[in-house]
Structure formats: structure tokens, C-alpha cells
Scaffold this motif. Structure first.
Motif, PDB file in Angstrom:
ATOM      1  N   ALA A 133      10.607   8.340   5.155  1.00 27.46           N
ATOM      2  CA  ALA A 133       9.919   8.399   6.123  1.00 27.46           C
ATOM      3  C   ALA A 133       9.165   7.028   6.408  1.00 27.46           C
ATOM      4  O   ALA A 133       8.526   6.345   5.014  1.00 27.46           O
ATOM      5  N   THR A 134       8.664   6.498   7.419  1.00 21.11           N
ATOM      6  CA  THR A 134       7.794   5.544   6.730  1.00 21.11           C
ATOM      7  C   THR A 134       6.261   6.172   7.010  1.00 21.11           C
ATOM      8  O   THR A 134       5.747   6.359   7.670  1.00 21.11           O
ATOM      9  N   VAL A 135       5.789   5.765   5.782  1.00 23.32           N
ATOM     10  CA  VAL A 135       4.425   5.831   5.151  1.00 23.32           C
ATOM     11  C   VAL A 135       3.185   5.225   5.302  1.00 23.32           C
ATOM     12  O   VAL A 135       2.253   5.229   5.650  1.00 23.32           O
ATOM     13  N   ALA A 136       3.366   3.749   5.880  1.00 22.25           N
ATOM     14  CA  ALA A 136       1.908   2.746   5.990  1.00 22.25           C
ATOM     15  C   ALA A 136       2.862   2.104   6.609  1.00 22.25           C
ATOM     16  O   ALA A 136       3.801   1.168   5.874  1.00 22.25           O
ATOM     17  N   VAL A 137       2.497   0.483   7.503  1.00 24.32           N
ATOM     18  CA  VAL A 137       2.018  -0.511   7.399  1.00 24.32           C
ATOM     19  C   VAL A 137       1.437  -1.217   7.145  1.00 24.32           C
ATOM     20  O   VAL A 137       0.094  -0.855   7.207  1.00 24.32           O
ATOM     21  N   VAL A 195       8.991  -1.409  -5.259  1.00 20.97           N
ATOM     22  CA  VAL A 195      10.058  -0.122  -5.337  1.00 20.97           C
ATOM     23  C   VAL A 195       9.336   1.029  -7.106  1.00 20.97           C
ATOM     24  O   VAL A 195       8.682   0.566  -7.699  1.00 20.97           O
ATOM     25  N   GLY A 196       9.024   1.799  -6.054  1.00 19.59           N
ATOM     26  CA  GLY A 196       7.621   2.654  -6.719  1.00 19.59           C
ATOM     27  C   GLY A 196       8.805   4.091  -7.500  1.00 19.59           C
ATOM     28  O   GLY A 196       9.692   3.880  -7.458  1.00 19.59           O
ATOM     29  N   ARG A 197       7.562   5.488  -7.961  1.00 22.48           N
ATOM     30  CA  ARG A 197       8.659   6.479  -8.350  1.00 22.48           C
ATOM     31  C   ARG A 197       9.492   7.037  -6.963  1.00 22.48           C
ATOM     32  O   ARG A 197      10.361   7.139  -6.925  1.00 22.48           O
ATOM     33  N   THR A 198       8.837   7.235  -5.936  1.00 22.77           N
ATOM     34  CA  THR A 198       9.213   7.764  -4.407  1.00 22.77           C
ATOM     35  C   THR A 198       8.647   7.024  -3.490  1.00 22.77           C
ATOM     36  O   THR A 198       9.530   7.041  -2.012  1.00 22.77           O
ATOM     37  N   SER A 199       8.075   5.649  -3.237  1.00 24.87           N
ATOM     38  CA  SER A 199       8.091   5.230  -2.299  1.00 24.87           C
ATOM     39  C   SER A 199       8.717   3.170  -2.703  1.00 24.87           C
ATOM     40  O   SER A 199       8.984   3.310  -3.704  1.00 24.87           O
ATOM     41  N   MET A 200       8.700   3.131  -1.242  1.00 28.97           N
ATOM     42  CA  MET A 200       9.669   1.437  -1.952  1.00 28.97           C
ATOM     43  C   MET A 200       8.432   0.119  -0.583  1.00 28.97           C
ATOM     44  O   MET A 200       8.518   1.039   1.088  1.00 28.97           O
ATOM     45  N   TYR A 229       7.939   2.581   2.543  1.00 33.34           N
ATOM     46  CA  TYR A 229       8.502   3.870   2.928  1.00 33.34           C
ATOM     47  C   TYR A 229       8.827   4.666   1.815  1.00 33.34           C
ATOM     48  O   TYR A 229       8.949   4.249   0.686  1.00 33.34           O
ATOM     49  N   VAL A 230       8.833   6.310   1.939  1.00 35.42           N
ATOM     50  CA  VAL A 230       8.931   7.207   1.340  1.00 35.42           C
ATOM     51  C   VAL A 230      10.069   7.729   1.185  1.00 35.42           C
ATOM     52  O   VAL A 230      10.819   8.370   2.364  1.00 35.42           O
ATOM     53  N   ALA A 231      11.252   8.163   0.163  1.00 40.45           N
ATOM     54  CA  ALA A 231      12.129   8.693  -0.152  1.00 40.45           C
ATOM     55  C   ALA A 231      12.100  10.275  -0.074  1.00 40.45           C
ATOM     56  O   ALA A 231      11.070  11.051  -0.352  1.00 40.45           O
TER      57      ALA A 231
HETATM   58  C1  LIG Z   1       5.365  10.712   3.195  1.00 43.43           C
HETATM   59  C2  LIG Z   1       5.645  11.604   3.518  1.00 43.43           C
HETATM   60  C3  LIG Z   1       6.198  12.440   2.754  1.00 43.43           C
HETATM   61  C4  LIG Z   1       4.232  11.640   1.864  1.00 43.43           C
HETATM   62  O1  LIG Z   1       3.862  12.281   1.470  1.00 43.43           O
HETATM   63  P1  LIG Z   1       2.139  12.265   0.774  1.00 43.43           P
HETATM   64  O2  LIG Z   1       1.965  13.930   0.032  1.00 43.43           O
HETATM   65  O3  LIG Z   1       1.461  11.315   0.798  1.00 43.43           O
HETATM   66  O4  LIG Z   1       3.049  11.878  -0.663  1.00 43.43           O
HETATM   67  P2  LIG Z   1       2.637  11.393  -2.001  1.00 43.43           P
HETATM   68  O5  LIG Z   1       1.141  11.150  -2.537  1.00 43.43           O
HETATM   69  O6  LIG Z   1       3.101  12.317  -3.347  1.00 43.43           O
HETATM   70  O7  LIG Z   1       2.941  10.080  -2.678  1.00 43.43           O
HETATM   71  C5  LIG Z   1       4.263   9.722  -2.288  1.00 43.43           C
HETATM   72  C6  LIG Z   1       4.377   7.677  -2.281  1.00 43.43           C
HETATM   73  O8  LIG Z   1       4.314   7.183  -1.626  1.00 43.43           O
HETATM   74  C7  LIG Z   1       3.114   6.739  -1.752  1.00 43.43           C
HETATM   75  N1  LIG Z   1       1.946   6.738  -0.560  1.00 43.43           N
HETATM   76  C8  LIG Z   1       1.371   7.749   0.035  1.00 43.43           C
HETATM   77  N2  LIG Z   1       0.301   6.849   0.991  1.00 43.43           N
HETATM   78  C9  LIG Z   1       0.905   5.954   0.628  1.00 43.43           C
HETATM   79  C10 LIG Z   1      -0.306   4.470   1.682  1.00 43.43           C
HETATM   80  N3  LIG Z   1      -0.838   5.502   2.711  1.00 43.43           N
HETATM   81  N4  LIG Z   1      -0.044   3.611   2.123  1.00 43.43           N
HETATM   82  C11 LIG Z   1       1.378   2.957  -0.136  1.00 43.43           C
HETATM   83  N5  LIG Z   1       2.112   4.380   0.054  1.00 43.43           N
HETATM   84  C12 LIG Z   1       1.322   5.072  -0.481  1.00 43.43           C
HETATM   85  C13 LIG Z   1       2.622   7.127  -3.247  1.00 43.43           C
HETATM   86  O9  LIG Z   1       2.051   5.893  -3.310  1.00 43.43           O
HETATM   87  C14 LIG Z   1       3.541   8.175  -3.785  1.00 43.43           C
HETATM   88  O10 LIG Z   1       4.389   6.533  -4.504  1.00 43.43           O
HETATM   89  P3  LIG Z   1       5.281   6.829  -5.366  1.00 43.43           P
HETATM   90  O11 LIG Z   1       5.973   8.135  -5.758  1.00 43.43           O
HETATM   91  O12 LIG Z   1       5.851   5.120  -5.876  1.00 43.43           O
HETATM   92  O13 LIG Z   1       3.941   6.177  -6.376  1.00 43.43           O
HETATM   93  C15 LIG Z   1       3.995  12.615   4.244  1.00 43.43           C
HETATM   94  O14 LIG Z   1       2.484  11.593   4.442  1.00 43.43           O
HETATM   95  C16 LIG Z   1       4.727  12.422   5.701  1.00 43.43           C
HETATM   96  O15 LIG Z   1       6.051  13.572   5.808  1.00 43.43           O
HETATM   97  N6  LIG Z   1       3.851  11.042   6.234  1.00 43.43           N
HETATM   98  C17 LIG Z   1       4.152  11.134   7.731  1.00 43.43           C
HETATM   99  C18 LIG Z   1       5.826  10.367   7.967  1.00 43.43           C
HETATM  100  C19 LIG Z   1       5.888  10.050   9.115  1.00 43.43           C
HETATM  101  O16 LIG Z   1       6.241  10.776   9.822  1.00 43.43           O
HETATM  102  N7  LIG Z   1       6.445   8.761   9.520  1.00 43.43           N
HETATM  103  C20 LIG Z   1       6.967   8.712  10.584  1.00 43.43           C
HETATM  104  C21 LIG Z   1       5.955   8.117  11.671  1.00 43.43           C
HETATM  105  S1  LIG Z   1       5.374   9.538  12.827  1.00 43.43           S
END
Ligand SMILES: CC(C)(COP(=O)(O)OP(=O)(O)OC[C@H]1O[C@@H](n2cnc3c(N)ncnc32)[C@H](O)[C@@H]1OP(=O)(O)O)[C@@H](O)C(=O)NCCC(=O)NCCS
Length: 126
Positions: free
Chosen positions: A51-55, A79-84, A111-113
Motif C-alpha cells: 500500500a502507498t503510505v507516503a509521497v 528498505v526498512g522492516r515493512t516499508s520501502m 510503500y508498506v508491505a
Molecule cells: C500503510 C498502512 C497499512 C501502515 O499502517 P501503520 O499502522 O501506519 O503502520 P506502522 O506504523 O506499523 O508503519 C509501517 C511502516 O510504514 C512506515 N510509515 C508509516 N507512516 C509513514 C509515513 N507517513 N511516511 C513514511 N513511512 C511511513 C513506518 O516507518 C513503518 O516502516 P518500517 O516497518 O520499515 O520501519 C496504513 O497506514 C494504511 O492502510 N494506509 C492507507 C494506505 C492506502 O490505502 N494507500 C492508497 C492510497 S488511498
């Protein structure tokens, strides 16, 4: 022209339906293709759903014109633990008689796996 960084992922020709009110290609169209490009590379790295978490950054350096052949290149960054982080570069080819290639956009996305329940999961080791 600088050579593209990364692997070619997409090559697309934008259509007149993709223009803004001034006749150039709408930035949102480019953003969507960049997200698809990064997602393809991220899914390969994560070996599954992402899933895309950030731009993190997005720069439109030159306009894209109707009829350009637009190529999207992606490279894995951090590449992090769950994100790249995926870096994407976009090049437009135009003017086939005297071919010109311009870098039009560069972006960095994270992106987060995720698993089947959309929860973060560890990225598998190489
Ligand atoms: C992606 C998602 C599952 C992450 O869930 P979360 O509860 O924030 O997860 P965590 O806090 O455990 O973070 C997971 C990883 O994401 C990274 N992360 C979280 N927010 C971030 C941000 N704003 N920028 C960069 N990295 C970020 C964390 O550092 C972590 O990385 P690591 O494991 O490599 O250290 C959740 O935020 C989500 O579902 N978001 C919507 C995604 C989506 O629908 N995208 C499409 C656009 S509509």
C-alpha cells in the motif's frame, strides 16, 4: 540527456482526455502513473501486496504534451522492516522526426508491505 536511473516499468502515451484546461497533460494523470510504477517495483521487492503510505517528494520539471511517449523508471531506495522507498523518474519522448527525450518528473514514494488484512508485514529477506 542524463540516462534514466532505474528499471523501465511503464511506457504510456497520454490521450487528449488526460489534459488540463490549458492543453497540457494533467499532473494528476502523471501522479497516478508514478504510483502504479512505484507499486509494481514495491510489490516485487515485497513479494506481494503493498500500500502507498507516503509521497515524499514530487517534482514536475517539464510539461508533458499530448502525443509524448512517456516512460516511467523505478529504483528501490531505502528498505526498512515493512516499508520501502521507491524513486521514480519519468521521461517524455517527442518529435519523432528529430527525436527529443526530456526528463519531466521525479518522485519518491514509500510503500508498506501488507497482509491479506491490510496490516503491515515484514519484507522478506533477499
Ligand atoms: C500503510 C498502512 C497499512 C501502515 O499502517 P501503520 O499502522 O501506519 O503502520 P506502522 O506504523 O506499523 O508503519 C509501517 C511502516 O510504514 C512506515 N510509515 C508509516 N507512516 C509513514 C509515513 N507517513 N511516511 C513514511 N513511512 C511511513 C513506518 O516507518 C513503518 O516502516 P518500517 O516497518 O520499515 O520501519 C496504513 O497506514 C494504511 O492502510 N494506509 C492507507 C494506505 C492506502 O490505502 N494507500 C492508497 C492510497 S488511498
Amino acid at each position: 540527456m542524463n540516462l534514466p536511473n532505474g528499471e523501465p516499468v511503464l511506457r504510456v502515451v497520454p490521450m487528449p482526455a488526460d489534459v488540463n484546461q490549458h492543453g497540457d497533460i494533467f499532473g494528476g494523470w502523471i501522479m497516478a502513473q508514478v504510483d502504479i510504477t512505484g507499486g509494481v517495483m514495491a510489490a516485487r521487492c515485497a513479494r506481494g501486496r503493498v500500500a502507498t503510505v507516503a509521497v515524499n517528494s514530487f517534482t514536475f520539471k517539464q510539461p508533458v504534451l499530448v502525443g509524448d511517449v512517456v516512460s516511467f523508471y523505478a529504483r528501490i531506495g531505502r528498505v526498512g522492516r515493512t516499508s520501502m522507498t521507491i524513486d521514480v523518474e519519468v521521461y517524455a519522448q517527442r518529435n519523432p522526426r528529430e527525436l527529443e527525450t526530456v526528463k519531466v518528473t521525479e518522485a519518491s514514494l514509500t510503500y508498506v508491505a501488507v497482509d491479506a488484512d491490510r496490516r503491515p508485514r515484514p519484507i522478506p529477506a533477499e
